[in-house]
Design a protein around this motif. Structure first.
Motif, PDB file in Angstrom:
ATOM      1  N   ILE A 121       0.802  -1.121  -0.006  1.00  0.00           N
ATOM      2  CA  ILE A 121      -0.164  -0.154  -0.019  1.00  0.00           C
ATOM      3  C   ILE A 121       0.779   1.353  -0.012  1.00  0.00           C
ATOM      4  O   ILE A 121       0.473   2.464  -0.827  1.00  0.00           O
ATOM      5  CB  ILE A 121      -0.946   0.009   1.109  1.00  0.00           C
ATOM      6  N   ALA A 122       2.022   1.426   0.950  1.00  0.00           N
ATOM      7  CA  ALA A 122       2.754   2.682   0.936  1.00  0.00           C
ATOM      8  C   ALA A 122       3.376   2.670  -0.305  1.00  0.00           C
ATOM      9  O   ALA A 122       3.207   4.038  -0.836  1.00  0.00           O
ATOM     10  CB  ALA A 122       3.949   2.341   1.912  1.00  0.00           C
ATOM     11  N   VAL A 123       3.831   1.685  -1.127  1.00  0.00           N
ATOM     12  CA  VAL A 123       4.449   2.090  -2.538  1.00  0.00           C
ATOM     13  C   VAL A 123       3.346   2.418  -3.325  1.00  0.00           C
ATOM     14  O   VAL A 123       3.625   3.340  -4.272  1.00  0.00           O
ATOM     15  CB  VAL A 123       5.064   0.721  -2.785  1.00  0.00           C
ATOM     16  N   ALA A 124       2.406   1.850  -3.234  1.00  0.00           N
ATOM     17  CA  ALA A 124       1.182   1.983  -4.347  1.00  0.00           C
ATOM     18  C   ALA A 124       0.734   3.464  -4.054  1.00  0.00           C
ATOM     19  O   ALA A 124       0.378   3.937  -5.190  1.00  0.00           O
ATOM     20  CB  ALA A 124       0.202   1.115  -3.862  1.00  0.00           C
ATOM     21  N   LEU A 125       0.389   3.930  -2.881  1.00  0.00           N
ATOM     22  CA  LEU A 125       0.006   5.353  -2.803  1.00  0.00           C
ATOM     23  C   LEU A 125       0.974   6.330  -3.250  1.00  0.00           C
ATOM     24  O   LEU A 125       0.728   7.349  -3.712  1.00  0.00           O
ATOM     25  CB  LEU A 125      -0.110   5.683  -1.052  1.00  0.00           C
ATOM     26  N   MET A 126       2.446   5.968  -2.823  1.00  0.00           N
ATOM     27  CA  MET A 126       3.337   6.913  -3.259  1.00  0.00           C
ATOM     28  C   MET A 126       3.590   7.270  -4.753  1.00  0.00           C
ATOM     29  O   MET A 126       3.577   8.063  -5.452  1.00  0.00           O
ATOM     30  CB  MET A 126       4.664   6.580  -2.688  1.00  0.00           C
ATOM     31  N   LEU A 127       3.275   5.820  -5.379  1.00  0.00           N
ATOM     32  CA  LEU A 127       3.569   6.011  -6.822  1.00  0.00           C
ATOM     33  C   LEU A 127       2.367   6.501  -7.606  1.00  0.00           C
ATOM     34  O   LEU A 127       2.327   7.253  -8.395  1.00  0.00           O
ATOM     35  CB  LEU A 127       3.652   4.549  -7.418  1.00  0.00           C
ATOM     36  N   PHE A 128       0.959   6.051  -7.248  1.00  0.00           N
ATOM     37  CA  PHE A 128      -0.098   6.619  -7.777  1.00  0.00           C
ATOM     38  C   PHE A 128      -1.120   7.418  -7.247  1.00  0.00           C
ATOM     39  O   PHE A 128      -2.153   7.768  -7.619  1.00  0.00           O
ATOM     40  CB  PHE A 128      -0.750   5.110  -8.205  1.00  0.00           C
ATOM     41  N   GLY A 129      -1.022   7.614  -5.756  1.00  0.00           N
ATOM     42  CA  GLY A 129      -1.892   8.359  -5.098  1.00  0.00           C
ATOM     43  C   GLY A 129      -3.251   7.476  -4.707  1.00  0.00           C
ATOM     44  O   GLY A 129      -3.252   6.276  -4.997  1.00  0.00           O
ATOM     45  N   LEU A 130      -4.285   7.975  -4.345  1.00  0.00           N
ATOM     46  CA  LEU A 130      -5.596   7.287  -4.371  1.00  0.00           C
ATOM     47  C   LEU A 130      -6.275   6.881  -5.447  1.00  0.00           C
ATOM     48  O   LEU A 130      -6.214   7.518  -6.581  1.00  0.00           O
ATOM     49  CB  LEU A 130      -6.582   7.948  -3.064  1.00  0.00           C
ATOM     50  N   GLY A 131      -7.133   5.927  -5.379  1.00  0.00           N
ATOM     51  CA  GLY A 131      -8.099   5.612  -6.274  1.00  0.00           C
ATOM     52  C   GLY A 131      -7.844   4.222  -7.014  1.00  0.00           C
ATOM     53  O   GLY A 131      -7.324   3.307  -6.460  1.00  0.00           O
ATOM     54  N   ASN A 132      -7.860   4.072  -8.375  1.00  0.00           N
ATOM     55  CA  ASN A 132      -8.046   2.984  -9.222  1.00  0.00           C
ATOM     56  C   ASN A 132      -6.661   2.357  -9.215  1.00  0.00           C
ATOM     57  O   ASN A 132      -6.235   0.972  -9.191  1.00  0.00           O
ATOM     58  CB  ASN A 132      -8.523   3.137 -10.706  1.00  0.00           C
ATOM     59  N   ALA A 133      -5.634   3.271  -9.576  1.00  0.00           N
ATOM     60  CA  ALA A 133      -4.362   2.658 -10.060  1.00  0.00           C
ATOM     61  C   ALA A 133      -3.356   1.961  -9.072  1.00  0.00           C
ATOM     62  O   ALA A 133      -2.973   1.063  -9.243  1.00  0.00           O
ATOM     63  CB  ALA A 133      -3.576   3.805 -10.505  1.00  0.00           C
ATOM     64  N   PRO A 134      -3.591   2.468  -7.450  1.00  0.00           N
ATOM     65  CA  PRO A 134      -2.881   1.601  -6.448  1.00  0.00           C
ATOM     66  C   PRO A 134      -3.498   0.176  -6.209  1.00  0.00           C
ATOM     67  O   PRO A 134      -2.579  -0.700  -6.130  1.00  0.00           O
ATOM     68  CB  PRO A 134      -2.907   2.505  -5.291  1.00  0.00           C
ATOM     69  N   ALA A 135      -4.905   0.151  -6.715  1.00  0.00           N
ATOM     70  CA  ALA A 135      -5.587  -1.136  -6.415  1.00  0.00           C
ATOM     71  C   ALA A 135      -5.070  -2.233  -7.704  1.00  0.00           C
ATOM     72  O   ALA A 135      -4.584  -3.319  -7.279  1.00  0.00           O
ATOM     73  CB  ALA A 135      -6.909  -1.068  -6.438  1.00  0.00           C
ATOM     74  N   VAL A 136      -5.065  -1.576  -8.652  1.00  0.00           N
ATOM     75  CA  VAL A 136      -4.444  -2.336  -9.880  1.00  0.00           C
ATOM     76  C   VAL A 136      -3.075  -2.734  -9.650  1.00  0.00           C
ATOM     77  O   VAL A 136      -2.510  -3.770  -9.966  1.00  0.00           O
ATOM     78  CB  VAL A 136      -4.792  -1.534 -11.218  1.00  0.00           C
ATOM     79  N   PHE A 137      -2.099  -1.672  -9.221  1.00  0.00           N
ATOM     80  CA  PHE A 137      -0.866  -2.134  -8.904  1.00  0.00           C
ATOM     81  C   PHE A 137      -0.627  -3.390  -8.041  1.00  0.00           C
ATOM     82  O   PHE A 137       0.041  -4.126  -8.043  1.00  0.00           O
ATOM     83  CB  PHE A 137      -0.149  -0.739  -8.291  1.00  0.00           C
ATOM     84  N   MET A 138      -1.373  -3.207  -6.834  1.00  0.00           N
ATOM     85  CA  MET A 138      -1.519  -4.391  -5.992  1.00  0.00           C
ATOM     86  C   MET A 138      -1.655  -5.629  -6.645  1.00  0.00           C
ATOM     87  O   MET A 138      -1.180  -6.837  -6.325  1.00  0.00           O
ATOM     88  CB  MET A 138      -2.326  -4.062  -4.631  1.00  0.00           C
ATOM     89  N   ILE A 139      -2.784  -5.702  -7.446  1.00  0.00           N
ATOM     90  CA  ILE A 139      -3.278  -7.087  -8.138  1.00  0.00           C
ATOM     91  C   ILE A 139      -1.993  -7.521  -9.007  1.00  0.00           C
ATOM     92  O   ILE A 139      -1.602  -8.415  -9.117  1.00  0.00           O
ATOM     93  CB  ILE A 139      -4.474  -6.658  -8.947  1.00  0.00           C
ATOM     94  N   PHE A 140      -1.576  -6.339  -9.856  1.00  0.00           N
ATOM     95  CA  PHE A 140      -0.367  -6.737 -10.576  1.00  0.00           C
ATOM     96  C   PHE A 140       0.786  -7.323 -10.031  1.00  0.00           C
ATOM     97  O   PHE A 140       1.318  -8.355 -10.465  1.00  0.00           O
ATOM     98  CB  PHE A 140       0.121  -5.314 -11.196  1.00  0.00           C
ATOM     99  N   ILE A 141       1.195  -6.899  -8.941  1.00  0.00           N
ATOM    100  CA  ILE A 141       2.283  -7.313  -8.218  1.00  0.00           C
ATOM    101  C   ILE A 141       2.177  -8.772  -7.667  1.00  0.00           C
ATOM    102  O   ILE A 141       3.169  -9.745  -8.053  1.00  0.00           O
ATOM    103  CB  ILE A 141       2.798  -6.504  -6.752  1.00  0.00           C
ATOM    104  N   VAL A 142       1.033  -9.118  -7.342  1.00  0.00           N
ATOM    105  CA  VAL A 142       0.736 -10.529  -6.968  1.00  0.00           C
ATOM    106  C   VAL A 142       0.770 -11.434  -8.124  1.00  0.00           C
ATOM    107  O   VAL A 142       1.288 -12.576  -7.870  1.00  0.00           O
ATOM    108  CB  VAL A 142      -0.479 -10.357  -5.946  1.00  0.00           C
ATOM    109  N   VAL A 143       0.049 -11.028  -9.155  1.00  0.00           N
ATOM    110  CA  VAL A 143      -0.110 -11.962 -10.094  1.00  0.00           C
ATOM    111  C   VAL A 143       1.106 -12.089 -10.761  1.00  0.00           C
ATOM    112  O   VAL A 143       1.536 -13.321 -11.187  1.00  0.00           O
ATOM    113  CB  VAL A 143      -1.444 -11.243 -10.966  1.00  0.00           C
ATOM    114  N   PHE A 144       2.015 -10.776 -11.075  1.00  0.00           N
ATOM    115  CA  PHE A 144       3.280 -10.825 -11.343  1.00  0.00           C
ATOM    116  C   PHE A 144       4.190 -12.001 -11.051  1.00  0.00           C
ATOM    117  O   PHE A 144       4.699 -12.879 -11.656  1.00  0.00           O
ATOM    118  CB  PHE A 144       4.054  -9.570 -11.381  1.00  0.00           C
ATOM    119  N   HIS A 145       4.407 -12.133  -9.692  1.00  0.00           N
ATOM    120  CA  HIS A 145       5.331 -12.890  -9.169  1.00  0.00           C
ATOM    121  C   HIS A 145       4.913 -14.442  -9.172  1.00  0.00           C
ATOM    122  O   HIS A 145       5.537 -15.504  -9.336  1.00  0.00           O
ATOM    123  CB  HIS A 145       5.860 -12.749  -7.587  1.00  0.00           C
TER     124      HIS A 145
END
Lengths: 260, 272
Positions: free
Chosen positions: B124-148
């Motif tokens: 979450i911390a990384v996601a918020l710093m990169l993208f702020g609030l909203g859609n993008a940080p959620a997509v980012f977290m999904i991305f990370i987990v699917v990615f590995h």
């Protein structure tokens, strides 16, 4: 000499702190052209490692292996191996599998097709060219694999326990098949097995290996004409001797007591 | 003979019956817990019937936190698909590369393992710093987990499964381009599909968690976490039901079908 294995040692070291495993130790043997040589040894004795080195998948730690006087440096189509496990490409038909090796030989499209079909019928699978490997029985898969190997017209055919996963009935017909292919082609064959009957049926010469590290324990030349009757008294005697050899080199194992 | 045949039929029938019984046990246990909680804790606990009634209300147009339930579902699914799609687009090629080259494996696999140990929402911390609030940080977290999941499954599977085929191809005299495209890639299909399956499940679960914390203002996860303030637990249950139903539909029914078709195509029948 056609194939020469000179003082070969192979040591495996899985990681730095673990004890190194000596699979093959100072082993020498030579094979004249056209011979059917069986290498007989207990399971895990290092006989497959030896074969892998001849095929070029592994490098000897010490010693060298020469084919027609030239050292072996890697795998190549002059020495084709039929593996213990299945290696037919499951996403290709049987015919495509056989064609696969032929495309690197610089043949024309028609020649490739013709060659592939010729070898397919050599192993009696002409009706199954368009089948996928998973649609074939275990024995048919072995035959297809053999056809793929032979189609390359290798100088040396290496076989690593090719029948170990085959049921006893299919095994008999496959042994006949291998023998008749050898008689037709007169290829040099090195055949590794732990099964005494297979060796007695096929071999011009049997080399018995010790348990790991593999060394040559005994050599038996068999002059009897093929196909041989394994229930003849001579063969039974030989078999008894070989069982003893294997039993000495290894704690007597199930497969030695009840040869397939 | 006849006895045998009829007993066969009874087996397949009884498996279906057992599936229905299994669902029945679930709902009965739920009902029992609801009654128990109401009696002993004096807290209204949504029963299956209440939940289904609420589901019907929501489906017929009653908004949930100002948004129709469809929008919540569609938003969740789009985040999931976007995160999953991006992860697959990057993860499969990378996984193939790491599976093919030992040097690449040695260089990048440790990094992937580091990423793997950190659960999705912990980004979450990384996601918020990169993208702020909203859609993008959620997509980012999904991305990370699917990615590995995709990279690790593809790379390690491709390495193991392909070796014997690659060895066979080398021996048959194939050049490295042919080995890669005609042998390594088809042989890697099985682990790639497994990676997709694992990634799909991981991504779906993290989607719910991500929506709870990333400030998406819509979605099933968001609706569930909002019940903390609204105390509309019945709607939260409806959303849980949808999470489960949609997850089962996409993974167990749709993807399983696609998976079987691919496996048949490649001639690898076993489904791990």
């Amino acid at each position: 000499m056609f194939l020469e294995v000179q003082n070969v040692t192979k040591v495996f070291r899985s990681s730095e702190n673990e004890k190194p495993i000596v699979a093959v130790k100072d082993l020498s043997l030579s094979v004249p052209r056209g011979e059917f040589l069986c290498i007989l040894g207990p399971i895990g004795c290092g006989k497959s490692t030896l074969l892998n080195m001849i095929a070029g998948f592994e490098r000897p730690t010490k010693g060298r292996i020469l084919l027609e006087g030239k050292p072996i440096t890697g795998p190549g189509p002059d020495r084709v191996m039929v593996f213990q496990e299945e290696t037919l490409f499951p996403w290709m038909t049987v015919l495509e599998n056989i064609r696969f090796g032929l495309r690197f030989k610089g043949l024309s499209e028609e020649e490739t097709e013709e060659e592939a079909r010729r070898y397919l019928s050599l192993v009696g699978l002409e009706k199954f060219g368009d089948f996928r490997p998973h649609e074939l029985s275990g024995g048919m898969k072995r035959k297809a694999e053999l056809a793929r190997a032979l189609a390359l017209n290798p100088k040396l055919l290496l076989m690593d326990e090719p029948l170990s996963s085959i049921d006893a009935i299919s095994k008999m017909s496959l042994l006949q098949e291998i023998l008749s292919i050898w008689e037709k082609s007169r290829k040099t064959i090195v055949y590794v097995t732990h099964n005494i009957d297979e060796a007695l049926f096929l071999a011009d010469r049997i080399i018995v290996l010790t348990a790991r590290p593999a060394q040559v324990k005994r050599e038996v030349v068999i002059h009897n004409p093929k196909p041989r009757d394994l229930l003849g008294s001579e063969m039974i005697d030989l078999k008894r001797q070989l069982i003893e050899e294997l039993a000495q080199s290894h704690a007597l194992e199930e497969h030695v007591l009840t040869p397939g | 003979m006849e006895v045998n045949l009829s007993s066969f039929r009874r087996i397949s029938l009884s498996r279906k019956t057992r599936l229905i019984a299994s669902l029945l046990i679930l709902f009965l246990a739920w009902e029992a817990i609801a009654v128990f909680v109401e009696v002993f804790r004096n807290v209204p606990f949504p029963t299956p019937l209440e939940t289904f009634t609420r589901l019907v209300d929501l489906i017929t147009g009653e908004p949930l936190y100002g948004i129709p339930i469809y929008k919540h579902l569609v938003d969740s699914v789009s985040r999931w698909i976007l995160g999953f799609g991006l992860a697959v687009a990057v993860g499969i090629p990378l996984g193939i590369l790491l599976g093919y080259s030992t040097a690449m494996w040695d260089l990048f696999m440790p990094i992937i393992y580091v990423i793997q140990t950190i659960p999705g929402p912990a980004w979450i911390a990384v996601a918020l710093m990169l993208f702020g609030l909203g859609n993008a940080p959620a997509v980012f977290m999904i991305f990370i987990v699917v990615f590995h999941a995709v990279v690790i499954t593809t790379a390690s599977g491709a390495r193991g499964i392909s070796r014997r085929y690659v060895n066979a191809a080398k021996m048959l005299g194939a050049d490295s381009a042919t080995i890669f495209f005609k042998v390594f890639l088809p042989a890697a299909t099985l682990p790639i599909v497994s990676g997709l399956r694992i990634g799909l499940g991981n991504g779906w679960r993290v989607m719910v968690a991500a929506e709870m914390i990333a400030g998406t203002a819509s979605g099933l996860g968001y609706s569930i976490i909002e019940s903390r303030w609204s105390l509309d637990f019945t709607s939260a249950f409806v959303c849980m039901l949808l999470v489960s139903a949609f997850g089962l539909l996409t993974q167990r029914v749709i993807f399983a079908k696609i998976e079987r078709r691919i496996m048949r195509r490649v001639g690898l029948m076993e489904v791990s």
